[in-house]
Design a protein around this motif. Structure first.
Motif, PDB file in Angstrom:
ATOM      1  N   ASN A  53       1.113  -1.287   0.089  1.00 14.64           N
ATOM      2  CA  ASN A  53      -0.309   0.135  -0.162  1.00 14.64           C
ATOM      3  C   ASN A  53       0.758   1.342   0.388  1.00 14.64           C
ATOM      4  O   ASN A  53       0.231   2.236  -0.197  1.00 14.64           O
ATOM      5  N   CYS A  54       1.778   1.389  -0.260  1.00 15.94           N
ATOM      6  CA  CYS A  54       3.351   2.544   0.737  1.00 15.94           C
ATOM      7  C   CYS A  54       3.818   2.346  -0.779  1.00 15.94           C
ATOM      8  O   CYS A  54       4.463   1.250  -1.197  1.00 15.94           O
ATOM      9  N   ALA A  55       4.561   3.649  -0.692  1.00 16.36           N
ATOM     10  CA  ALA A  55       6.367   3.824  -1.176  1.00 16.36           C
ATOM     11  C   ALA A  55       6.677   4.672  -0.887  1.00 16.36           C
ATOM     12  O   ALA A  55       6.626   5.189  -0.218  1.00 16.36           O
ATOM     13  N   LEU A  56       7.935   3.936  -1.011  1.00 19.22           N
ATOM     14  CA  LEU A  56       9.370   4.631  -0.456  1.00 19.22           C
ATOM     15  C   LEU A  56       9.319   6.226  -0.954  1.00 19.22           C
ATOM     16  O   LEU A  56      10.002   5.859  -2.697  1.00 19.22           O
ATOM     17  N   VAL A  57       9.565   7.010  -0.310  1.00 17.07           N
ATOM     18  CA  VAL A  57       9.578   8.307  -1.031  1.00 17.07           C
ATOM     19  C   VAL A  57      10.729   8.790  -1.052  1.00 17.07           C
ATOM     20  O   VAL A  57      11.403  10.285  -1.132  1.00 17.07           O
ATOM     21  N   LEU A 116      13.379   5.735   7.635  1.00 15.10           N
ATOM     22  CA  LEU A 116      12.537   5.144   6.114  1.00 15.10           C
ATOM     23  C   LEU A 116      11.318   6.348   5.815  1.00 15.10           C
ATOM     24  O   LEU A 116      10.180   5.920   7.307  1.00 15.10           O
ATOM     25  N   VAL A 117      11.241   7.098   4.950  1.00 15.68           N
ATOM     26  CA  VAL A 117       9.245   7.566   5.114  1.00 15.68           C
ATOM     27  C   VAL A 117       8.642   7.199   3.970  1.00 15.68           C
ATOM     28  O   VAL A 117       9.004   6.866   2.186  1.00 15.68           O
ATOM     29  N   PHE A 118       7.429   6.414   4.240  1.00 12.11           N
ATOM     30  CA  PHE A 118       7.007   5.925   2.509  1.00 12.11           C
ATOM     31  C   PHE A 118       5.287   6.250   3.064  1.00 12.11           C
ATOM     32  O   PHE A 118       4.705   7.431   3.754  1.00 12.11           O
ATOM     33  N   ASP A 119       5.341   6.748   1.330  1.00  9.46           N
ATOM     34  CA  ASP A 119       4.139   7.580   1.508  1.00  9.46           C
ATOM     35  C   ASP A 119       2.463   6.295   0.943  1.00  9.46           C
ATOM     36  O   ASP A 119       2.970   5.527   0.496  1.00  9.46           O
ATOM     37  N   CYS A 120       2.022   6.762   1.827  1.00 12.70           N
ATOM     38  CA  CYS A 120       0.715   5.203   1.796  1.00 12.70           C
ATOM     39  C   CYS A 120      -0.542   5.893   1.510  1.00 12.70           C
ATOM     40  O   CYS A 120      -1.274   5.410   0.850  1.00 12.70           O
ATOM     41  N   LYS A 121      -0.728   7.010   0.464  1.00 10.09           N
ATOM     42  CA  LYS A 121      -1.498   7.553  -0.393  1.00 10.09           C
ATOM     43  C   LYS A 121      -1.159   7.819  -2.043  1.00 10.09           C
ATOM     44  O   LYS A 121      -2.010   8.029  -2.668  1.00 10.09           O
ATOM     45  N   LYS A 122       0.366   7.531  -1.593  1.00 13.58           N
ATOM     46  CA  LYS A 122       0.393   7.185  -3.638  1.00 13.58           C
ATOM     47  C   LYS A 122       1.138   5.984  -3.836  1.00 13.58           C
ATOM     48  O   LYS A 122       2.595   6.111  -3.210  1.00 13.58           O
ATOM     49  N   LYS A 123       0.455   4.910  -4.366  1.00 15.47           N
ATOM     50  CA  LYS A 123       2.013   3.570  -4.425  1.00 15.47           C
ATOM     51  C   LYS A 123       1.895   3.834  -6.199  1.00 15.47           C
ATOM     52  O   LYS A 123       1.388   4.005  -6.905  1.00 15.47           O
ATOM     53  N   SER A 124       3.503   3.193  -5.836  1.00 11.36           N
ATOM     54  CA  SER A 124       4.174   4.007  -7.401  1.00 11.36           C
ATOM     55  C   SER A 124       4.167   1.969  -7.909  1.00 11.36           C
ATOM     56  O   SER A 124       4.652   1.318  -6.758  1.00 11.36           O
TER      57      SER A 124
END
Length: 121
Positions: A94-98, A113-121
């Motif tokens: 559900n998440c992308a490493l950003v 690490l910061v993961f964005d869980c509203k923008k899956k890449s």
């Protein structure tokens, strides 16, 4: 750097979650609230059964923008240890490493690490 990244890449109402060592400070300085006010995310609270990892993950699903975790990365760039405060499969699916921030001197982790869980890449 983490605070600026969170502020620049999220909206005021977006929620964050993560390491008890970092997330409360990021929350205060960025003006972003912690999802469900889960401030104490020490792994021991999950290991002792005080909190349930699967239930916590379920509660965060669809609500959290950024997850901030301390990890250990090996020389090949693979995560070999991650804080056990959320189901790793949730992050994977559900998440992308950003963003990645190296930690030069720490007892157990070598990166944040910061993961964005509203923008899956």
């Amino acid at each position: 750097d983490i605070v600026n990244f969170v502020k620049e890449n999220s909206n005021t109402g977006d929620l964050i979650y993560g390491s008890f060592e970092l997330t409360p400070l990021v929350s205060i300085l960025s003006g972003r609230e912690i999802a469900n006010n889960y401030i104490d995310t020490n792994e021991k609270t999950f290991l002792t059964g005080m909190y349930n990892l699967k239930n916590r993950t379920k509660e965060l699903n669809g609500k959290v923008k950024f997850i901030i975790l301390k990890v250990t990365i090996n020389s090949m760039g693979q995560i070999v240890n991650m804080e056990k405060i959320i189901d790793p499969n949730f992050i994977k699916n559900n998440c992308a490493l950003v963003k990645e921030y190296p930690i030069p001197k720490d007892y157990s982790s070598n990166a944040v690490l910061v993961f964005d869980c509203k923008k899956k890449s």
